[in-house]
Write a protein that holds these residues in place. Structure first.
Motif: not given
Length: 246
Positions: A145-156, A168-175
């Motif tokens: 994100l700091l580089e200016g790129r977006s992130v895609l996650i499939f939380p299931e 949903f996996q808990r990692g999304l909340e931490a992110l």
């Protein structure tokens, strides 16, 4: 190709993708062994994915419509998408420029596409490293994100059939808590048309809907619980609307 059956279209598509992949595979096995700047790899991956989308449209008859593109922010964001098939996994690498996908490490073994993911580079989750996965993923996602790129996650975390549910996996909340970036929900109904493996694909239209972003700074647990409920409702609406049109 109107006279071809869906099964014949699917087999023809598989041949077309094989032929489309050969030059990319050759470049990966030769040029990219010595010279593979990430930006160049990502452009090559996006080109390959665009070819996949085009072949799916013209050969199989799987088209798509995008709704809510006005909800895509002009700053790096965390895109959160439901997971029904490999169609959206590939399509989103073409539709969202310079995206960094959080994916299972096994995806690296997929010929051509997986090799492109590996050298892009993307963020991989290793099943056997549960204790260190989250810290590393958070670190790499924040750097992205700091580089200016977006992130895609499939939380299931895995494919869920239309109408199905998976927490949903808990990692999304931490992110969300640590990244300080907006979260953009994406819902779609690709699983109604694009079936796993070599199963025959079905002609039709995939609806890919970008929904209103969740601004950073909210209570992470509450915001992500609301997000999960919202996405489950929206993806069910897409499935129900498609079935009413049959």
């Amino acid at each position: 190709m109107g006279s071809l059956t869906s099964a014949a279209r699917t087999r023809l598509f598989e041949v077309a993708i094989l032929l489309w992949s050969l030059p990319f595979g050759l470049v990966i096995l030769t040029v990219f062994q010595l010279w593979r700047p990430p930006v160049v790899v990502r452009r090559a991956l996006r080109l390959w994915s665009s070819g996949f989308i085009a072949a799916a449209r013209w050969i199989v008859g799987v088209r798509y419509v995008v709704e809510g593109s006005e909800n895509i922010p002009n700053v790096p964001a965390i895109f959160v998408c439901n997971h029904q098939s490999y169609w959206e996994s590939i399509a989103l690498t073409a539709l969202i420029p310079d995206i960094n996908v959080i994916s299972k490490a096994e995806a690296q073994r997929i010929p051509v596409f997986g090799w492109g993911l590996k050298h892009a580079p993307m963020i991989f989750v290793h099943r056997e490293r549960r204790g260190t996965n989250l810290r590393r993923v958070l670190r790499e996602a924040k750097a992205t994100l700091l580089e200016g790129r977006s992130v895609l996650i499939f939380p299931e975390g895995t494919r869920v059939q239309p109408g199905g549910r998976r927490t949903f996996q808990r990692g999304l909340e931490a992110l969300y808590h640590s990244a300080g970036a907006p979260v953009v929900p994406i819902v779609h109904n690709a699983g109604l048309l694009w079936f796993d493996g070599f199963r025959t694909k079905k002609q039709g239209v995939v609806t890919l809907r970008y929904c209103s972003p969740i601004a950073p700074g909210r209570n992470p647990a509450v915001a992500m619980q609301e997000l999960e409920r919202f996405m489950n409702v929206e993806k069910d609406r897409l499935v129900a609307a498609d079935r009413r049109c049959d």
